[in-house]
Design a protein around this motif. Structure first.
Motif, PDB file in Angstrom:
ATOM      1  N   GLN A 287       0.831  -1.208   0.000  1.00 12.19           N
ATOM      2  CA  GLN A 287       0.000   0.000   0.000  1.00 12.19           C
ATOM      3  C   GLN A 287       0.867   1.261   0.000  1.00 12.19           C
ATOM      4  N   ALA A 288       1.937   1.235   0.781  1.00  8.12           N
ATOM      5  CA  ALA A 288       2.834   2.397   0.827  1.00  8.12           C
ATOM      6  C   ALA A 288       3.515   2.605  -0.521  1.00  8.12           C
ATOM      7  N   GLU A 289       3.930   1.523  -1.153  1.00  5.02           N
ATOM      8  CA  GLU A 289       4.551   1.631  -2.479  1.00  5.02           C
ATOM      9  C   GLU A 289       3.545   2.166  -3.505  1.00  5.02           C
ATOM     10  N   ASN A 290       2.322   1.683  -3.447  1.00  5.07           N
ATOM     11  CA  ASN A 290       1.300   2.135  -4.387  1.00  5.07           C
ATOM     12  C   ASN A 290       0.906   3.589  -4.147  1.00  5.07           C
ATOM     13  N   ALA A 291       0.918   4.010  -2.894  1.00  2.00           N
ATOM     14  CA  ALA A 291       0.516   5.376  -2.564  1.00  2.00           C
ATOM     15  C   ALA A 291       1.509   6.399  -3.094  1.00  2.00           C
ATOM     16  N   ALA A 292       2.742   5.970  -3.322  1.00  2.00           N
ATOM     17  CA  ALA A 292       3.749   6.909  -3.808  1.00  2.00           C
ATOM     18  C   ALA A 292       3.387   7.466  -5.182  1.00  2.00           C
ATOM     19  N   SER A 293       2.706   6.673  -5.989  1.00  2.00           N
ATOM     20  CA  SER A 293       2.360   7.134  -7.336  1.00  2.00           C
ATOM     21  C   SER A 293       0.854   7.276  -7.533  1.00  2.00           C
ATOM     22  N   SER A 294       0.106   7.302  -6.442  1.00  2.00           N
ATOM     23  CA  SER A 294      -1.345   7.351  -6.549  1.00  2.00           C
ATOM     24  C   SER A 294      -1.848   8.770  -6.311  1.00  2.00           C
ATOM     25  N   TRP A 295      -2.967   9.090  -6.923  1.00  2.00           N
ATOM     26  CA  TRP A 295      -3.603  10.393  -6.745  1.00  2.00           C
ATOM     27  C   TRP A 295      -4.870  10.288  -5.906  1.00  2.00           C
ATOM     28  N   LYS A 296      -5.235   9.052  -5.489  1.00  2.00           N
ATOM     29  CA  LYS A 296      -6.506   8.856  -4.785  1.00  2.00           C
ATOM     30  C   LYS A 296      -6.570   9.625  -3.472  1.00  2.00           C
ATOM     31  N   ASP A 297      -5.487   9.603  -2.688  1.00  2.00           N
ATOM     32  CA  ASP A 297      -5.558  10.302  -1.408  1.00  2.00           C
ATOM     33  C   ASP A 297      -5.682  11.810  -1.605  1.00  2.00           C
ATOM     34  N   GLU A 298      -5.031  12.355  -2.636  1.00  2.00           N
ATOM     35  CA  GLU A 298      -5.190  13.784  -2.925  1.00  2.00           C
ATOM     36  C   GLU A 298      -6.622  14.091  -3.369  1.00  2.00           C
ATOM     37  N   PHE A 299      -7.185  13.201  -4.193  1.00  2.00           N
ATOM     38  CA  PHE A 299      -8.555  13.376  -4.657  1.00  2.00           C
ATOM     39  C   PHE A 299      -9.524  13.426  -3.482  1.00  2.00           C
ATOM     40  N   TRP A 300      -9.430  12.438  -2.587  1.00  2.00           N
ATOM     41  CA  TRP A 300     -10.355  12.387  -1.457  1.00  2.00           C
ATOM     42  C   TRP A 300     -10.113  13.534  -0.481  1.00  2.00           C
ATOM     43  N   THR A 301      -8.867  13.924  -0.286  1.00  2.00           N
ATOM     44  CA  THR A 301      -8.581  15.063   0.595  1.00  2.00           C
ATOM     45  C   THR A 301      -9.231  16.324   0.030  1.00  2.00           C
ATOM     46  N   LEU A 302      -9.080  16.537  -1.265  1.00  2.00           N
ATOM     47  CA  LEU A 302      -9.690  17.703  -1.904  1.00  2.00           C
ATOM     48  C   LEU A 302     -11.210  17.643  -1.808  1.00  2.00           C
ATOM     49  N   LEU A 303     -11.775  16.467  -2.091  1.00  2.00           N
ATOM     50  CA  LEU A 303     -13.225  16.331  -2.072  1.00  2.00           C
ATOM     51  C   LEU A 303     -13.795  16.534  -0.661  1.00  2.00           C
ATOM     52  N   ILE A 304     -13.095  16.042   0.343  1.00  2.00           N
ATOM     53  CA  ILE A 304     -13.559  16.211   1.724  1.00  2.00           C
ATOM     54  C   ILE A 304     -13.419  17.663   2.171  1.00  2.00           C
ATOM     55  N   ALA A 305     -12.338  18.317   1.763  1.00  2.00           N
ATOM     56  CA  ALA A 305     -12.088  19.689   2.201  1.00  2.00           C
ATOM     57  C   ALA A 305     -12.858  20.719   1.386  1.00  2.00           C
ATOM     58  N   LEU A 306     -13.304  20.366   0.204  1.00  2.00           N
ATOM     59  CA  LEU A 306     -13.947  21.316  -0.696  1.00  2.00           C
ATOM     60  C   LEU A 306     -15.146  22.067  -0.092  1.00  2.00           C
ATOM     61  N   PRO A 307     -16.015  21.420   0.664  1.00  2.00           N
ATOM     62  CA  PRO A 307     -17.164  22.164   1.217  1.00  2.00           C
ATOM     63  C   PRO A 307     -16.786  23.224   2.260  1.00  2.00           C
ATOM     64  N   ILE A 308     -15.629  23.108   2.868  1.00  2.00           N
ATOM     65  CA  ILE A 308     -15.271  24.019   3.962  1.00  2.00           C
ATOM     66  C   ILE A 308     -15.267  25.483   3.518  1.00  2.00           C
ATOM     67  N   PRO A 309     -14.543  25.860   2.479  1.00  2.00           N
ATOM     68  CA  PRO A 309     -14.587  27.290   2.123  1.00  2.00           C
ATOM     69  C   PRO A 309     -15.959  27.740   1.619  1.00  2.00           C
ATOM     70  N   PHE A 310     -16.682  26.833   0.948  1.00  2.00           N
ATOM     71  CA  PHE A 310     -17.985  27.215   0.400  1.00  2.00           C
ATOM     72  C   PHE A 310     -19.029  27.472   1.482  1.00  2.00           C
ATOM     73  N   VAL A 311     -18.874  26.849   2.629  1.00  2.00           N
ATOM     74  CA  VAL A 311     -19.850  27.072   3.694  1.00  2.00           C
ATOM     75  C   VAL A 311     -19.705  28.477   4.296  1.00  2.00           C
ATOM     76  N   PHE A 312     -18.570  29.127   4.080  1.00  2.00           N
ATOM     77  CA  PHE A 312     -18.356  30.480   4.603  1.00  2.00           C
ATOM     78  C   PHE A 312     -18.832  31.570   3.654  1.00  2.00           C
ATOM     79  N   TRP A 313     -19.100  31.239   2.407  1.00  2.00           N
ATOM     80  CA  TRP A 313     -19.639  32.216   1.465  1.00  2.00           C
ATOM     81  C   TRP A 313     -21.160  32.162   1.531  1.00  2.00           C
TER      82      TRP A 313
END
Length: 139
Positions: free
Chosen positions: A61-87
């Protein structure tokens, strides 16, 4: 006086039988010890094998995560609502979106949770820790 010559051989037979009985009990005890030792060794081997399998899985899993974009995708998707809730213009949109998630099928929520946890390398048990449990009986 004729009974005295019989007592000696009779005691010898009793002594021999007692010795054989005690030897049998010792052999049985030794057998139980051998079985318990073999069982303990087998259980230890299973534990070591399981630990090695987990370590191998984590390494892959650690080797695969080095070249994976999934964790960045989910981090972005989870964090995305935060700034929008303030507008003010997008706040209702975020709230309605989260309310809409309550109406999706349970299997879909489990699939999202499994995907996110796999992306971040989180194994089983995390669902119970965060309070995410099935609402249906028997599932």
């Amino acid at each position: 006086m004729s009974a005295i010559p019989i007592i000696g051989p009779l005691l010898a037979v009793v002594k021999e039988m007692g010795g054989k009985f005690l030897e049998l009990k010792r052999v049985e005890a030794d057998g139980r010890i051998l079985v318990a030792t073999a069982k303990a060794k087998a259980e230890a081997t299973v534990l070591v094998t399981n630990a090695q399998s987990i370590a191998d899985w984590e390494r892959v899993q650690a080797e695969n995560a080095a070249s994976s974009w999934k964790d960045e995708f989910w981090t972005l998707l989870i964090a995305l609502p935060i700034p929008f809730v303030f507008w003010p213009t997008t706040r209702e949109w975020v709230i309605e979106g989260f309310q809409a998630l309550h109406s999706v099928p349970e299997w879909y929520m489990w699939a999202i949770a499994a995907s996110i946890s796999a992306s971040f390398g989180i194994r089983t048990g995390i669902f119970e820790k965060i309070g995410f449990t099935s609402t249906k009986k028997g599932t």
